[in-house]
Design an enzyme around this catalytic site. Structure first.
Site, PDB file in Angstrom:
ATOM      1  N   LYS A   1       0.836  -1.204   0.000  1.00 50.91           N
ATOM      2  CA  LYS A   1       0.000   0.000   0.000  1.00 50.91           C
ATOM      3  C   LYS A   1       0.870   1.253   0.000  1.00 50.91           C
ATOM      4  O   LYS A   1       1.925   1.291   0.650  1.00 50.91           O
ATOM      5  CB  LYS A   1      -0.912  -0.027   1.229  1.00 50.91           C
ATOM      6  CG  LYS A   1      -1.988   1.053   1.272  1.00 50.91           C
ATOM      7  CD  LYS A   1      -2.899   0.837   2.477  1.00 50.91           C
ATOM      8  CE  LYS A   1      -3.985   1.896   2.573  1.00 50.91           C
ATOM      9  NZ  LYS A   1      -4.880   1.663   3.732  1.00 50.91           N
TER      10      LYS A   1
ATOM     11  N   SER B   1      -9.725   1.685   2.812  1.00 46.59           N
ATOM     12  CA  SER B   1      -8.834   2.447   1.959  1.00 46.59           C
ATOM     13  C   SER B   1      -7.795   1.598   1.236  1.00 46.59           C
ATOM     14  O   SER B   1      -7.084   2.092   0.366  1.00 46.59           O
ATOM     15  CB  SER B   1      -8.109   3.507   2.792  1.00 46.59           C
ATOM     16  OG  SER B   1      -7.307   2.896   3.804  1.00 46.59           O
TER      17      SER B   1
ATOM     18  N   SER C   1     -10.319  -0.837   6.947  1.00 47.52           N
ATOM     19  CA  SER C   1      -9.690  -0.554   5.654  1.00 47.52           C
ATOM     20  C   SER C   1      -8.937  -1.720   5.030  1.00 47.52           C
ATOM     21  O   SER C   1      -8.472  -1.607   3.900  1.00 47.52           O
ATOM     22  CB  SER C   1      -8.747   0.649   5.777  1.00 47.52           C
ATOM     23  OG  SER C   1      -9.504   1.835   5.910  1.00 47.52           O
TER      24      SER C   1
END
Length: 269
Positions: A62, A137, A161
């Site tokens: 990420k 996210s 997330s």
């Protein structure tokens, strides 16, 4: 090499260790897949494999994890072009275990969002239906694993997330207990809640990735020594297991949800 696409990350690692596939070949295969991504899952893909890619398949990371010399912007134009002088502990641990960094995955800007529509560099599409969101996210990581452009990935979870995009993309996601994984090097949304965790194809892959992430880190005072070895799952069926919704009577559920719960429990029993 296309056989790798049908394998879990653990199965690929077994092939690499057996010498049936070289680490370089595995990295090049996944790098090609990642570079061809058209879902908006990636913000950066490695140009080439490191000198020693390691015995594990490469991992997608990420964008809020700092990686030395690699663009790490937390999907924000504010940090566009930022290349950290150090690497997050979680990423460093995975590198030490033999997993090279494949690429940096898209996310909601600064991890603030739940649909991955709020990235400064454009949204991520759900690989199962491009008209739908992948969740956020950590949507880029989940979409990459689901679409087969990464063998596995890591994301972060503050209030869902990892778990929510894993659910929306049909992959396995785990938010570890707070303190199990170091937060050092994460561009955090809420440091008192954020945790790094795996997004994978199956539970065994998640356990292996988690095994390499955990541990005490002197750079993070809230991190702890993990109390034992992370064991791998050994069952492949759910026979004789029962699942329920704690604290909710059927009258407290919507009729449709209650029906799904009843049907699911009936199949498992």
């Amino acid at each position: 090499m296309t056989d790798l696409l049908a394998m879990t990350a653990v199965q690929q690692a077994e092939r690499i260790r057996a010498g049936e596939v070289s680490a370089q070949e595995a990295f090049d295969f996944w790098r090609g897949r990642a570079a061809a991504d058209d879902l908006g899952s990636y913000l950066w893909v490695a140009d080439e494999a490191p000198a020693d890619p390691g015995e594990l398949p490469p991992v997608a990371v990420k964008d809020l994890f700092c990686v030395e010399g690699v663009p790490s912007a937390a999907a924000s134009r504010i940090l566009e072009g930022y290349r950290p002088p150090y690497t997050a502990t979680s990423v460093r641990n995975l590198r030490a275990a033999g997993a090279a960094v494949l690429g940096k995955t898209n996310q909601d800007e600064f991890a603030m969002g739940s649909s991955n529509e709020n990235s400064g560099f454009g949204p991520v599409q759900n690989p199962w239906d491009r008209t739908r969101v992948p969740g956020g996210s950590s949507g880029g990581s989940a979409a990459a694993v689901a679409a087969g452009t990464a063998p596995w990935a890591i994301g972060t979870d503050t209030g869902g997330s990892i778990r929510q995009p894993a659910s929306l993309c049909g992959v396995v996601g785990l938010k570890p207990t707070y303190g199990a994984v170091s937060r050092y090097g994460m561009i955090a949304f809420a440091s008192s809640l954020d945790q790094c965790g795996p997004l994978t194809r199956d539970v065994t892959d998640a356990a292996v990735l988690f095994r390499h992430l955990v541990g005490r880190d002197p750079c993070d005072s809230t991190s702890l020594d993990f109390p034992g070895q992370v064991t791998l799952p050994h069952a492949d069926r759910l026979d004789r297991l029962r699942f329920g919704v704690w604290g909710l009577g059927e009258e407290g559920l919507e009729a449709g949800v209650a029906e799904v719960v009843r049907a699911t429990l009936g199949r498992i029993e």
